[in-house]
Enzyme design. Structure first.
Site, PDB file in Angstrom:
ATOM      1  N   GLN A   1      42.280 -48.123 -25.814  1.00 11.19           N
ATOM      2  CA  GLN A   1      41.523 -49.156 -26.533  1.00 11.19           C
ATOM      3  C   GLN A   1      41.831 -49.137 -28.030  1.00 11.19           C
ATOM      4  O   GLN A   1      41.962 -50.184 -28.668  1.00 11.19           O
ATOM      5  CB  GLN A   1      40.015 -48.957 -26.318  1.00 11.19           C
ATOM      6  CG  GLN A   1      39.537 -49.273 -24.912  1.00 11.19           C
ATOM      7  CD  GLN A   1      39.652 -50.745 -24.553  1.00 11.19           C
ATOM      8  OE1 GLN A   1      39.479 -51.631 -25.379  1.00 11.19           O
ATOM      9  NE2 GLN A   1      39.990 -51.015 -23.291  1.00 11.19           N
TER      10      GLN A   1
ATOM     11  N   HIS B   1      31.726 -48.323 -24.609  1.00  9.30           N
ATOM     12  CA  HIS B   1      31.080 -47.923 -23.366  1.00  9.30           C
ATOM     13  C   HIS B   1      29.763 -47.246 -23.745  1.00  9.30           C
ATOM     14  O   HIS B   1      29.690 -46.542 -24.753  1.00  9.30           O
ATOM     15  CB  HIS B   1      31.999 -46.970 -22.582  1.00  9.30           C
ATOM     16  CG  HIS B   1      31.410 -46.434 -21.310  1.00  9.30           C
ATOM     17  ND1 HIS B   1      30.660 -47.196 -20.450  1.00  9.30           N
ATOM     18  CD2 HIS B   1      31.474 -45.199 -20.747  1.00  9.30           C
ATOM     19  CE1 HIS B   1      30.287 -46.443 -19.417  1.00  9.30           C
ATOM     20  NE2 HIS B   1      30.762 -45.231 -19.569  1.00  9.30           N
TER      21      HIS B   1
ATOM     22  N   ASP C   1      28.633 -49.776 -14.743  1.00 10.45           N
ATOM     23  CA  ASP C   1      29.984 -49.228 -14.851  1.00 10.45           C
ATOM     24  C   ASP C   1      30.117 -47.968 -13.997  1.00 10.45           C
ATOM     25  O   ASP C   1      31.058 -47.824 -13.214  1.00 10.45           O
ATOM     26  CB  ASP C   1      30.278 -48.914 -16.324  1.00 10.45           C
ATOM     27  CG  ASP C   1      31.737 -48.567 -16.562  1.00 10.45           C
ATOM     28  OD1 ASP C   1      32.571 -49.480 -16.437  1.00 10.45           O
ATOM     29  OD2 ASP C   1      32.043 -47.403 -16.850  1.00 10.45           O
TER      30      ASP C   1
END
Ligand code: NAD
Ligand code: MG
Length: 330
Positions: free
Chosen positions: A27, A107, A190
């Site tokens: 990322q 996250h 998730d």
């Protein structure tokens, strides 16, 4: 559900801010380069002069050591692996954080399970692309974006959502569409998804199918093609056209066989196990188990990895994939 696009996001509110991207992995490299090309001030932060440091410099980015970068920054985006975030936060971020800073995540695990407890005088936001970093980068370069989630955990400035949307625009996400969630919802769904459907569910489905055929006397190579190799074809069809769309593309025999036998394979028992897994995500017992497992250097984790490596399908697959010139053999 409201979807946010470019017109809903004002990039200008980030123009006078320094954005620190902690980590230059999957990322990190994508966020840093996309934000910079969107005209924003980006500093990449790393803990040592490793290969990522050299790569970030080669990509034309300013790189600093963590503590120095946090002191210089206004927005701190944590893009180092989730398991090491609490340590980096405690040692490098918290002592250098200033009132009014923005702490950002891709996250929610560490915030949701209280592994990072931020001071009340900062904004805490999430911008989570629904795709790997390399896709986030490639789509941006193609003037497209990857759909992403935003969430607000703490809104000290009263502008947290505007900042999250602006950041999302900076990485190209609002070109595709941005949805709002919460840290709780993102984290729990998730974990549930990867445990029961994506990683855990799919591997066990493949293994059970393969082992059933091999135990019945069929050749492992043939079982491999049927139960693993062809998975990609089916998943690609589902990804592009949905479940019915996939069935439209396969034969009627496959469609009838799948529709009639599928529910006999994944039925009430699996649903019950899924509910149990969800409960352990929701009540925090999975998170506790995983945190303790890491603190103990992963004894159970390593044993489970070893067990999978020893499966026959892994040995057969390794040989068969050498026949496939179009994939990177691993
Ligand atoms: P990654 O494993 O690719 O990150 C590795 C980077 O972190 C490297 O540059 C490494 O040098 C750096 N790093 C390691 N220790 C460091 C330290 N102490 N200080 C500074 N840098 C350090 O991470 P990732 O997969 O990009 O995940 C980052 C975050 O994004 C996580 O919260 C993850 O859940 C989330 N996320 C990842 C994906 C994905 O596709 N990988 C998708 C959505 C969200
Ligand atoms: Mg995920």
């Amino acid at each position: 559900m409201k979807v946010y696009y470019d017109g809903d996001a004002n990039l200008d509110i980030l123009k006078d801010k320094k954005i620190v991207i902690l980590g230059y992995g999957s990322q990190g490299h994508a966020h840093a380069q996309n934000l910079k090309e969107s005209g924003l001030n980006v500093i990449v932060a790393l803990h040592e002069k490793n290969e990522f440091w050299h790569q970030a410099e080669a990509d034309g980015l300013e790189v600093m050591e963590n503590k120095e970068a946090v002191r210089a920054g206004d927005i701190i985006m944590l893009l180092v692996p989730d398991t090491i975030q609490p340590g980096v936060y405690k040692n490098d971020i918290l002592p250098n954080l200033q009132k009014g800073n923005i702490l950002a995540f891709a996250h929610g695990f560490n915030i949701h399970y209280n592994q990072i407890v931020p001071p009340s005088t900062i904004d805490v936001i999430m911008i989570a692309p629904k795709g790997p970093g390399h896709l986030v980068r490639r789509q941006y370069q193609q003037k497209q974006g990857v759909p992403s989630l935003i969430a607000i955990y703490q809104d000290y400035s009263g502008q947290a959502k505007e900042f999250a949307l602006a950041y999302a625009r900076g990485i190209g996400a609002t070109r595709a569409g941005v949805l709002q969630t919460s840290f709780k919802e993102e984290t729990e769904t998730d974990l549930f998804g990867e445990q029961t459907v994506l990683c855990g569910g799919v591997t066990e489905l493949i293994l059970s199918g393969f082992n059933t055929l091999v135990e019945a006397g069929y050749q492992p190579e043939i079982a491999y093609f049927e139960c693993l190799h062809e998975m990609k074809l089916i998943v690609d069809l589902i990804y592009e056209n949905g479940l019915s769309g996939m069935y439209y593309s396969v034969s009627d025999t496959a469609e009838y066989g799948g529709l009639s036998r599928g529910p006999q394979i994944i039925g009430e028992e699996s649903k019950k196990a899924m509910k149990e897994a969800l409960k352990r995500v929701q009540d925090g017992s999975f998170a506790t188990e995983w945190i303790l497992e890491n603190q103990a250097n992963g004894p159970k984790f390593n044993a489970l990895r070893q067990k999978l490596d020893n499966e026959k399908i892994e040995k057969v697959g390794k040989e068969l994939r050498k026949m496939m010139s179009w994939i990177n053999n691993k």
